[in-house]
Motif scaffolding. Structure first.
Motif, mmCIF file in Angstrom:
data_model
loop_
_atom_site.group_PDB
_atom_site.id
_atom_site.type_symbol
_atom_site.label_atom_id
_atom_site.label_comp_id
_atom_site.label_asym_id
_atom_site.label_seq_id
_atom_site.Cartn_x
_atom_site.Cartn_y
_atom_site.Cartn_z
ATOM 1 N N THR A 24 0.830 -1.238 0.040
ATOM 2 C CA THR A 24 0.114 0.010 -0.065
ATOM 3 C C THR A 24 0.736 1.259 0.062
ATOM 4 O O THR A 24 0.449 2.161 -0.683
ATOM 5 C CB THR A 24 -0.744 0.032 1.166
ATOM 6 N N THR A 27 2.474 2.130 -3.297
ATOM 7 C CA THR A 27 1.574 2.435 -4.228
ATOM 8 C C THR A 27 1.326 3.775 -4.030
ATOM 9 O O THR A 27 1.119 4.791 -5.302
ATOM 10 C CB THR A 27 0.121 1.865 -4.053
ATOM 11 N N ILE A 45 2.129 2.729 -10.206
ATOM 12 C CA ILE A 45 1.042 2.667 -9.283
ATOM 13 C C ILE A 45 0.181 1.435 -9.811
ATOM 14 O O ILE A 45 -0.481 0.720 -9.259
ATOM 15 C CB ILE A 45 0.251 3.595 -9.560
ATOM 16 N N THR A 48 2.052 -1.962 -8.817
ATOM 17 C CA THR A 48 2.146 -2.015 -7.456
ATOM 18 C C THR A 48 0.487 -2.561 -7.147
ATOM 19 O O THR A 48 0.343 -3.373 -6.165
ATOM 20 C CB THR A 48 2.515 -0.882 -6.472
ATOM 21 N N SER A 49 -0.318 -1.896 -7.609
ATOM 22 C CA SER A 49 -1.878 -2.244 -7.272
ATOM 23 C C SER A 49 -2.143 -3.622 -7.870
ATOM 24 O O SER A 49 -3.137 -4.365 -7.067
ATOM 25 C CB SER A 49 -2.850 -1.331 -8.208
ATOM 26 N N TYR A 52 -0.736 -6.020 -5.303
ATOM 27 C CA TYR A 52 -1.514 -5.730 -3.998
ATOM 28 C C TYR A 52 -2.666 -6.732 -4.101
ATOM 29 O O TYR A 52 -3.100 -7.587 -3.395
ATOM 30 C CB TYR A 52 -2.048 -4.362 -3.896
ATOM 31 N N LYS A 53 -3.226 -6.868 -5.546
ATOM 32 C CA LYS A 53 -4.633 -7.469 -5.842
ATOM 33 C C LYS A 53 -4.348 -8.794 -5.775
ATOM 34 O O LYS A 53 -5.076 -9.897 -5.433
ATOM 35 C CB LYS A 53 -5.254 -7.036 -6.912
ATOM 36 N N PRO A 64 -9.653 3.872 -5.772
ATOM 37 C CA PRO A 64 -8.326 4.015 -6.052
ATOM 38 C C PRO A 64 -7.916 5.326 -6.045
ATOM 39 O O PRO A 64 -7.561 5.986 -7.123
ATOM 40 C CB PRO A 64 -8.315 3.452 -7.387
ATOM 41 N N THR A 66 -5.041 6.674 -5.437
ATOM 42 C CA THR A 66 -3.581 6.773 -6.298
ATOM 43 C C THR A 66 -3.751 6.913 -7.853
ATOM 44 O O THR A 66 -3.349 7.750 -8.485
ATOM 45 C CB THR A 66 -2.569 5.987 -5.871
ATOM 46 N N SER A 97 -9.387 -4.809 -12.568
ATOM 47 C CA SER A 97 -9.316 -4.741 -11.121
ATOM 48 C C SER A 97 -10.818 -4.979 -10.689
ATOM 49 O O SER A 97 -10.780 -5.647 -9.641
ATOM 50 C CB SER A 97 -8.964 -3.246 -10.934
#
Length: 349
Positions: A24, A27, A45, A48-49, A52-53, A64, A66, A97
């Motif tokens: 996080t 991000t 971004i 990294t997102s 993360y997912k 979201p 960022t 996403s």
């Protein structure tokens, strides 16, 4: 973005983990460079997102943030090619996403809406900034033109009078020494007046604190109608018989209008001295109910083909700046030359 890691989560939810907390943070950190390298920040971004997912069991985020920030930044600052690439990437990333999260049409619609809104707000910001830059450039151009007119009027008037006096000086020394002394005095006074006006103008262009943090440059008032008798007297001292008449309470005018009238009369008399080969001239100011008329005439050789350089153009520009007009042409009965300007006046001023 870090609120789920600060506020305790419900017991039915998975606890926040340190790897999720680190991702996080990663991000958010790239946003520091969003203005320098917006496309690189966008890719960071997205990467990294996505990690993360897919790689951690962290708490989801309601928005979201960022992604919205970098979308707005790219829309506001980046060229069209980068904006197009951003739109394509978001058109692919947002559905993916949503599919990884809730797979609901509601979330997809909401996500597309907020990203589109961020992009639109960025474009509006860019449009407003462009309009402000254009307005600033136009204001700077107008100010340069105003300074050029002021410099032209001051120098042209002063140099013309000094040349006339200097040319007549040697003749007067041999025939009338007292006239020669008066001519040299007029040259000195004209030069000092021009230097004072130039010093005032250049002082206004300096920084407010003056050079090296010293005292501010003096702010003397612009020449106005009260200075017209002195102007006429200096021209008269150069050998031109000038008369001046003002009717209708012209001295009760706004400062800006008075400065414009002074410059119009100054430029008209300068043209008489430089070009007309005249013996007499007259300056007449007449104030009506809602207009001020300025008429300068001479008995010289009249307008010549192709006459009307920067000085006459400056007359028209000065009058037009106040909503007025200026015209030039032959004097009464076709003899000599006449400058006529009209400036509208506000009611009660």
């Amino acid at each position: 973005m870090t609120m789920p890691f600060v506020v305790p989560r419900g017991p039915e939810l998975e606890p926040a983990t340190w790897p999720a907390y680190g991702l996080t943070t990663l991000t958010v950190v790239p946003l520091v460079w969003r203005r320098r390298a917006p496309m690189a920040v966008l890719l960071a971004i997205l990467a990294t997102s996505a990690l993360y997912k897919t790689a951690v069991e962290g708490p989801g985020q309601p928005l979201p943030y960022t992604g919205l920030v970098i979308t707005y930044t790219i829309a506001a600052l980046s060229p069209a090619r980068d904006r197009l690439v951003t739109v394509v990437l978001l058109a692919l990333a947002v559905p993916v996403s949503v599919w990884l999260n809730t797979r609901s049409a509601r979330e997809l619609t909401f996500s597309l809406f907020v990203f589109a809104a961020a992009y639109v707000f960025g474009r509006l910001t860019d449009t407003r900034q462009r309009a402000n830059r254009v307005e600033a450039e136009q204001a700077a151009a107008r100010e340069r033109a105003r300074i050029a007119r002021e410099m032209h009027d001051i120098l042209s008037h002063a140099v013309s009078l000094m040349i006339v006096q200097a040319e007549s000086g040697p003749v007067a020394v041999r025939t009338a020494p007292e006239r020669a002394e008066a001519a040299f005095d007029a040259i000195s006074e004209t030069g000092r007046d021009a230097m004072a006006q130039l010093r005032r103008m250049l002082g206004v262009l300096r920084d407010e604190d003056g050079p090296a943090g010293g005292t501010p440059a003096p702010r003397e008032p612009q020449p106005d109608l009260a200075g017209l008798p002195g102007l006429v007297e200096r021209v008269r001292a150069g050998g031109l018989d000038v008369t001046y008449r003002a009717t209708g309470g012209v001295h009760a005018l706004p400062t800006a209008t008075g400065a414009t009238v002074y410059r119009i009369v100054q430029e008209a008399l300068t043209n008489v001295v430089k070009h007309a080969d005249a013996r007499t001239a007259s300056v007449r100011l007449t104030r009506g109910d809602d207009v001020l008329e300025i008429v300068v005439t001479d008995d010289g050789r009249g307008p010549r083909p192709g006459s009307g350089g920067h000085g006459l153009l400056g007359l028209r520009e000065r009058a037009a700046a106040h909503g007025g007009t200026a015209s030039t042409g032959p004097g009464p009965d076709g003899r000599g030359f006449r400058v006529r300007a009209t400036i509208p006046l506000e009611a009660g001023r």
